[in-house]
Scaffold this motif. Structure first.
Motif, PDB file in Angstrom:
ATOM      1  N   GLU A   1       5.268   3.060   7.498  1.00 12.69           N
ATOM      2  CA  GLU A   1       4.878   1.653   7.392  1.00 12.69           C
ATOM      3  C   GLU A   1       4.862   1.185   5.946  1.00 12.69           C
ATOM      4  N   ALA A   2       5.932   1.525   5.229  1.00 12.71           N
ATOM      5  CA  ALA A   2       6.047   1.139   3.820  1.00 12.71           C
ATOM      6  C   ALA A   2       6.334  -0.354   3.705  1.00 12.71           C
TER       7      ALA A   2
ATOM      8  N   ASP B   1       0.816  -1.217   0.000  1.00 15.28           N
ATOM      9  CA  ASP B   1       0.000   0.000   0.000  1.00 15.28           C
ATOM     10  C   ASP B   1       0.853   1.271   0.000  1.00 15.28           C
ATOM     11  N   ASN B   2       2.090   1.156   0.461  1.00 12.79           N
ATOM     12  CA  ASN B   2       2.983   2.318   0.543  1.00 12.79           C
ATOM     13  C   ASN B   2       4.386   1.918   0.096  1.00 12.79           C
TER      14      ASN B   2
ATOM     15  N   HIS C   1      -1.582  -3.919  -7.328  1.00  7.81           N
ATOM     16  CA  HIS C   1      -1.429  -2.989  -6.209  1.00  7.81           C
ATOM     17  C   HIS C   1      -1.270  -1.564  -6.749  1.00  7.81           C
ATOM     18  N   ALA C   2      -1.836  -0.608  -6.054  1.00  6.37           N
ATOM     19  CA  ALA C   2      -1.722   0.797  -6.462  1.00  6.37           C
ATOM     20  C   ALA C   2      -1.286   1.604  -5.235  1.00  6.37           C
TER      21      ALA C   2
ATOM     22  N   SER D   1       2.254   7.974 -12.157  1.00  4.03           N
ATOM     23  CA  SER D   1       1.006   7.280 -12.485  1.00  4.03           C
ATOM     24  C   SER D   1       0.272   6.820 -11.238  1.00  4.03           C
ATOM     25  N   SER D   2       0.865   7.074 -10.069  1.00  9.36           N
ATOM     26  CA  SER D   2       0.218   6.698  -8.816  1.00  9.36           C
ATOM     27  C   SER D   2      -0.905   7.670  -8.496  1.00  9.36           C
ATOM     28  N   SER D   3      -1.947   7.161  -7.815  1.00  5.80           N
ATOM     29  CA  SER D   3      -3.070   8.027  -7.448  1.00  5.80           C
ATOM     30  C   SER D   3      -2.656   9.056  -6.408  1.00  5.80           C
ATOM     31  N   GLU D   4      -1.603   8.730  -5.629  1.00 10.28           N
ATOM     32  CA  GLU D   4      -1.081   9.688  -4.656  1.00 10.28           C
ATOM     33  C   GLU D   4       0.440   9.609  -4.612  1.00 10.28           C
ATOM     34  N   THR D   5       1.080  10.721  -4.937  1.00  9.98           N
ATOM     35  CA  THR D   5       2.542  10.789  -4.897  1.00  9.98           C
ATOM     36  C   THR D   5       2.944  12.004  -4.076  1.00  9.98           C
ATOM     37  N   ILE D   6       3.819  11.777  -3.119  1.00  4.60           N
ATOM     38  CA  ILE D   6       4.271  12.838  -2.223  1.00  4.60           C
ATOM     39  C   ILE D   6       5.787  12.962  -2.385  1.00  4.60           C
ATOM     40  N   PHE D   7       6.284  14.192  -2.418  1.00  2.32           N
ATOM     41  CA  PHE D   7       7.730  14.413  -2.578  1.00  2.32           C
ATOM     42  C   PHE D   7       8.280  14.998  -1.292  1.00  2.32           C
TER      43      PHE D   7
END
Length: 276
Positions: free
Chosen positions: A238-239, A153-154, A179-180, A212-218
Protein backbone atom coordinates in the motif's frame (compact mmCIF):
# COMPACT_ATOMS: atom_id res chain seq x y z
CA UNK A 1 12.94 25.55 4.03
CA UNK A 2 10.48 26.90 1.47
CA UNK A 3 10.11 24.51 -1.47
CA UNK A 4 9.89 25.90 -5.01
CA UNK A 5 7.55 23.70 -7.03
CA UNK A 6 6.82 24.02 -10.74
CA UNK A 7 3.40 22.85 -11.93
CA UNK A 8 2.96 22.62 -15.72
CA UNK A 9 -0.70 22.68 -16.77
CA UNK A 10 -2.68 22.31 -19.99
CA UNK A 11 -5.90 22.81 -17.99
CA UNK A 12 -6.84 19.14 -18.48
CA UNK A 13 -8.41 16.97 -15.78
CA UNK A 14 -5.09 15.23 -15.13
CA UNK A 15 -3.30 18.58 -14.80
CA UNK A 16 -5.96 19.45 -12.23
CA UNK A 17 -5.18 16.18 -10.43
CA UNK A 18 -1.50 17.18 -10.31
CA UNK A 19 -2.30 20.64 -8.93
CA UNK A 20 -4.62 19.24 -6.26
CA UNK A 21 -1.95 16.68 -5.38
CA UNK A 22 0.68 19.43 -5.08
CA UNK A 23 -1.49 21.46 -2.70
CA UNK A 24 -2.09 18.42 -0.45
CA UNK A 25 1.56 17.38 -0.75
CA UNK A 26 2.65 20.81 0.53
CA UNK A 27 0.14 20.69 3.39
CA UNK A 28 0.97 23.36 5.97
CA UNK A 29 4.58 23.79 4.83
CA UNK A 30 5.72 27.03 3.23
CA UNK A 31 6.09 26.78 -0.53
CA UNK A 32 6.30 28.77 -3.74
CA UNK A 33 4.06 27.29 -6.42
CA UNK A 34 4.77 28.38 -9.99
CA UNK A 35 2.08 27.28 -12.46
CA UNK A 36 2.90 27.53 -16.16
CA UNK A 37 1.19 26.84 -19.46
CA UNK A 38 3.13 26.48 -22.70
CA UNK A 39 1.39 27.59 -25.90
CA UNK A 40 2.99 25.63 -28.75
CA UNK A 41 2.18 26.64 -32.32
CA UNK A 42 4.02 25.28 -35.37
CA UNK A 43 4.68 27.58 -38.33
CA UNK A 44 4.32 25.30 -41.36
CA UNK A 45 5.48 27.85 -43.98
CA UNK A 46 6.32 31.58 -44.23
CA UNK A 47 2.99 32.39 -45.88
CA UNK A 48 1.21 31.07 -42.82
CA UNK A 49 3.28 33.17 -40.40
CA UNK A 50 0.71 36.00 -40.09
CA UNK A 51 -2.18 33.60 -39.52
CA UNK A 52 -0.06 31.61 -37.08
CA UNK A 53 0.81 34.77 -35.18
CA UNK A 54 -2.88 35.62 -34.85
CA UNK A 55 -3.68 32.06 -33.78
CA UNK A 56 -0.91 32.19 -31.16
CA UNK A 57 -2.37 35.42 -29.74
CA UNK A 58 -5.81 33.78 -29.46
CA UNK A 59 -4.29 30.73 -27.72
CA UNK A 60 -2.33 32.93 -25.32
CA UNK A 61 -5.44 34.99 -24.51
CA UNK A 62 -7.46 31.83 -23.84
CA UNK A 63 -4.69 30.34 -21.70
CA UNK A 64 -4.40 33.59 -19.75
CA UNK A 65 -8.14 33.53 -18.99
CA UNK A 66 -7.91 29.88 -17.91
CA UNK A 67 -4.97 30.73 -15.67
CA UNK A 68 -6.91 33.59 -14.03
CA UNK A 69 -9.77 31.18 -13.35
CA UNK A 70 -7.29 28.74 -11.80
CA UNK A 71 -5.86 31.42 -9.52
CA UNK A 72 -9.35 32.44 -8.41
CA UNK A 73 -10.28 28.93 -7.27
CA UNK A 74 -11.07 28.69 -3.57
CA UNK A 75 -8.66 25.78 -3.19
CA UNK A 76 -5.87 28.21 -4.12
CA UNK A 77 -7.13 31.10 -1.99
CA UNK A 78 -7.27 29.20 1.31
CA UNK A 79 -3.55 28.47 1.52
CA UNK A 80 -1.77 31.42 3.22
CA UNK A 81 1.42 29.36 3.47
CA UNK A 82 1.66 29.08 -0.33
CA UNK A 83 2.89 31.83 -2.62
CA UNK A 84 1.42 31.31 -6.11
CA UNK A 85 2.77 32.74 -9.37
CA UNK A 86 1.62 31.92 -12.90
CA UNK A 87 2.96 32.35 -16.41
CA UNK A 88 1.66 31.68 -19.93
CA UNK A 89 4.55 31.15 -22.34
CA UNK A 90 4.99 30.44 -26.02
CA UNK A 91 7.19 27.46 -26.81
CA UNK A 92 7.35 23.69 -26.99
CA UNK A 93 6.06 22.14 -23.79
CA UNK A 94 9.03 20.06 -22.61
CA UNK A 95 11.61 22.74 -23.43
CA UNK A 96 9.51 25.44 -21.73
CA UNK A 97 9.16 23.32 -18.58
CA UNK A 98 12.93 22.78 -18.45
CA UNK A 99 13.71 26.47 -19.03
CA UNK A 100 11.24 27.63 -16.38
CA UNK A 101 12.51 25.04 -13.87
CA UNK A 102 16.01 26.41 -14.43
CA UNK A 103 14.82 30.02 -14.22
CA UNK A 104 13.11 29.62 -10.83
CA UNK A 105 15.66 27.08 -9.55
CA UNK A 106 12.82 24.63 -8.89
CA UNK A 107 13.21 21.98 -6.21
CA UNK A 108 10.54 19.82 -7.79
CA UNK A 109 8.21 19.50 -10.79
CA UNK A 110 4.76 17.98 -10.24
CA UNK A 111 2.76 17.14 -13.36
CA UNK A 112 0.10 14.82 -14.72
CA UNK A 113 0.77 11.86 -16.96
CA UNK A 114 -1.91 12.55 -19.53
CA UNK A 115 -2.76 15.74 -21.41
CA UNK A 116 -5.73 16.97 -23.40
CA UNK A 117 -4.19 16.11 -26.77
CA UNK A 118 -3.23 12.55 -25.83
CA UNK A 119 -5.74 9.73 -25.76
CA UNK A 120 -3.44 7.11 -24.30
CA UNK A 121 -0.58 6.81 -21.86
CA UNK A 122 1.54 5.40 -24.69
CA UNK A 123 1.42 8.62 -26.67
CA UNK A 124 2.02 10.84 -23.68
CA UNK A 125 4.93 8.88 -22.20
CA UNK A 126 6.53 8.97 -25.62
CA UNK A 127 6.39 12.75 -25.77
CA UNK A 128 6.08 15.31 -23.00
CA UNK A 129 6.56 13.18 -19.88
CA UNK A 130 9.60 11.29 -21.15
CA UNK A 131 11.18 14.51 -22.45
CA UNK A 132 10.67 16.25 -19.11
CA UNK A 133 12.02 13.24 -17.20
CA UNK A 134 15.10 13.12 -19.42
CA UNK A 135 15.84 16.85 -19.36
CA UNK A 136 14.49 18.24 -16.08
CA UNK A 137 17.12 19.86 -13.83
CA UNK A 138 15.30 18.66 -10.69
CA UNK A 139 13.21 15.73 -9.45
CA UNK A 140 9.81 15.13 -11.07
CA UNK A 141 6.62 13.64 -9.62
CA UNK A 142 4.18 12.19 -12.17
CA UNK A 143 0.60 12.00 -10.89
CA UNK A 144 -1.72 9.41 -12.47
CA UNK A 145 -5.06 10.48 -13.83
CA UNK A 146 -7.73 10.55 -11.12
CA UNK A 147 -5.26 9.89 -8.30
CA UNK A 148 -6.26 11.48 -4.99
CA UNK A 149 -3.54 12.39 -2.52
CA UNK A 150 -2.82 10.02 0.35
CA UNK A 151 -0.45 10.71 3.24
CA UNK A 152 2.97 9.38 2.24
CA UNK A 153 3.71 6.66 4.80
CA UNK A 154 5.31 4.05 2.53
CA UNK A 155 7.51 4.43 -0.53
CA UNK A 156 9.12 1.90 -2.88
CA UNK A 157 12.68 2.82 -3.91
CA UNK A 158 14.07 1.05 -6.98
CA UNK A 159 17.80 0.36 -6.71
CA UNK A 160 20.25 -1.02 -9.25
CA UNK A 161 23.12 -1.28 -6.71
CA UNK A 162 24.58 2.11 -7.59
CA UNK A 163 26.73 3.58 -4.82
CA UNK A 164 24.99 6.92 -5.32
CA UNK A 165 21.61 5.41 -4.42
CA UNK A 166 21.78 6.28 -0.67
CA UNK A 167 22.28 9.94 -1.67
CA UNK A 168 19.40 9.79 -4.17
CA UNK A 169 17.17 8.26 -1.50
CA UNK A 170 18.22 10.99 0.92
CA UNK A 171 17.23 13.62 -1.68
CA UNK A 172 13.82 12.01 -2.07
CA UNK A 173 13.26 11.87 1.70
CA UNK A 174 14.27 15.54 2.05
CA UNK A 175 11.69 16.48 -0.59
CA UNK A 176 9.04 14.41 1.18
CA UNK A 177 9.47 16.13 4.55
CA UNK A 178 7.62 16.52 6.87
CA UNK A 179 6.50 13.04 5.84
CA UNK A 180 8.83 10.34 7.17
CA UNK A 181 7.82 7.23 5.23
CA UNK A 182 8.98 3.67 5.64
CA UNK A 183 11.29 2.88 2.69
CA UNK A 184 11.27 -0.47 0.93
CA UNK A 185 14.29 -0.72 -1.37
CA UNK A 186 13.75 -3.17 -4.22
CA UNK A 187 16.52 -4.67 -6.34
CA UNK A 188 15.57 -6.96 -9.22
CA UNK A 189 17.88 -9.76 -10.37
CA UNK A 190 17.63 -12.16 -13.30
CA UNK A 191 18.54 -15.42 -11.53
CA UNK A 192 18.98 -17.00 -8.11
CA UNK A 193 22.78 -16.85 -8.32
CA UNK A 194 22.66 -13.03 -8.40
CA UNK A 195 20.05 -13.02 -5.64
CA UNK A 196 22.38 -14.80 -3.23
CA UNK A 197 25.57 -12.94 -4.17
CA UNK A 198 27.79 -11.39 -1.48
CA UNK A 199 27.79 -8.11 -3.44
CA UNK A 200 24.02 -7.76 -3.14
CA UNK A 201 24.05 -8.62 0.57
CA UNK A 202 26.84 -6.12 1.21
CA UNK A 203 25.04 -3.38 -0.70
CA UNK A 204 21.75 -4.10 1.09
CA UNK A 205 23.48 -3.59 4.45
CA UNK A 206 25.16 -0.40 3.14
CA UNK A 207 21.85 0.98 1.83
CA UNK A 208 19.99 0.35 5.10
CA UNK A 209 22.79 1.81 7.24
CA UNK A 210 23.05 4.98 5.14
CA UNK A 211 19.30 5.61 4.91
CA UNK A 212 17.93 8.63 6.78
CA UNK A 213 14.54 6.94 7.09
CA UNK A 214 13.50 5.62 10.50
CA UNK A 215 12.73 2.29 8.83
CA UNK A 216 14.38 0.99 5.67
CA UNK A 217 13.87 -2.53 4.36
CA UNK A 218 15.85 -4.10 1.50
CA UNK A 219 14.20 -6.66 -0.74
CA UNK A 220 15.71 -8.69 -3.59
CA UNK A 221 13.36 -10.03 -6.22
CA UNK A 222 13.89 -12.30 -9.20
CA UNK A 223 12.21 -11.28 -12.42
CA UNK A 224 12.56 -9.83 -15.90
CA UNK A 225 10.21 -6.86 -15.76
CA UNK A 226 11.10 -4.41 -13.00
CA UNK A 227 8.01 -2.28 -13.61
CA UNK A 228 5.67 -5.20 -12.90
CA UNK A 229 7.54 -6.03 -9.69
CA UNK A 230 7.45 -2.40 -8.53
CA UNK A 231 3.73 -2.24 -9.26
CA UNK A 232 3.12 -5.39 -7.20
CA UNK A 233 5.21 -4.04 -4.31
CA UNK A 234 3.29 -0.76 -4.36
CA UNK A 235 0.03 -2.70 -4.24
CA UNK A 236 1.09 -5.29 -1.64
CA UNK A 237 2.56 -2.72 0.76
CA UNK A 238 0.00 0.00 0.00
CA UNK A 239 2.76 2.41 -0.98
CA UNK A 240 1.81 5.99 -1.81
CA UNK A 241 4.80 6.56 -4.11
CA UNK A 242 7.42 4.78 -6.21
CA UNK A 243 10.84 6.47 -6.39
CA UNK A 244 13.35 5.84 -9.16
CA UNK A 245 16.71 7.41 -9.95
CA UNK A 246 17.20 8.37 -13.58
CA UNK A 247 20.72 7.70 -14.81
CA UNK A 248 22.33 7.49 -18.22
CA UNK A 249 21.98 4.08 -19.86
CA UNK A 250 19.80 2.98 -16.98
CA UNK A 251 16.89 0.62 -16.68
CA UNK A 252 14.74 3.74 -16.60
CA UNK A 253 15.67 4.66 -20.18
CA UNK A 254 14.76 1.12 -21.25
CA UNK A 255 11.41 1.38 -19.49
CA UNK A 256 10.65 4.51 -21.53
CA UNK A 257 11.42 2.57 -24.72
CA UNK A 258 8.47 1.55 -26.86
CA UNK A 259 8.46 -2.10 -25.73
CA UNK A 260 8.02 -1.10 -22.09
CA UNK A 261 5.57 1.77 -22.42
CA UNK A 262 2.41 -0.31 -21.93
CA UNK A 263 3.87 -1.97 -18.85
CA UNK A 264 4.90 1.44 -17.53
CA UNK A 265 1.27 2.56 -17.57
CA UNK A 266 0.46 -0.10 -14.97
CA UNK A 267 2.94 1.49 -12.55
CA UNK A 268 1.08 4.75 -12.73
CA UNK A 269 -1.56 3.74 -10.22
CA UNK A 270 0.46 5.69 -7.66
CA UNK A 271 2.63 8.77 -8.16
CA UNK A 272 6.11 8.17 -9.48
CA UNK A 273 9.02 10.35 -8.33
CA UNK A 274 12.05 10.39 -10.61
CA UNK A 275 15.23 11.79 -9.09
CA UNK A 276 17.36 13.57 -11.70
Amino acid sequence: VMKKILIPTDFSDNAGDALAYALDYIGNSDARLHIINAVSVNISNPEAAVATSEMTRVYVDNATENMKALEAMSIMQNKPNIEVTTNVMVGTTAATIKEEADAINADLIIMGTRGTSHDTMDKFLGTVSSSVLNEAPCPVILVPRGYQYKTIDNIIFSTNLNHGDPYELWKALELLKPHAPTVRCVHVVRDDKDKASAEVEQFAKYMVEKSSSSETIFNIEKGRHIEEILEKYAEDYEAEMIVMHREKKSLWSKILGSSHTKRMSSIMRVPLMVIN
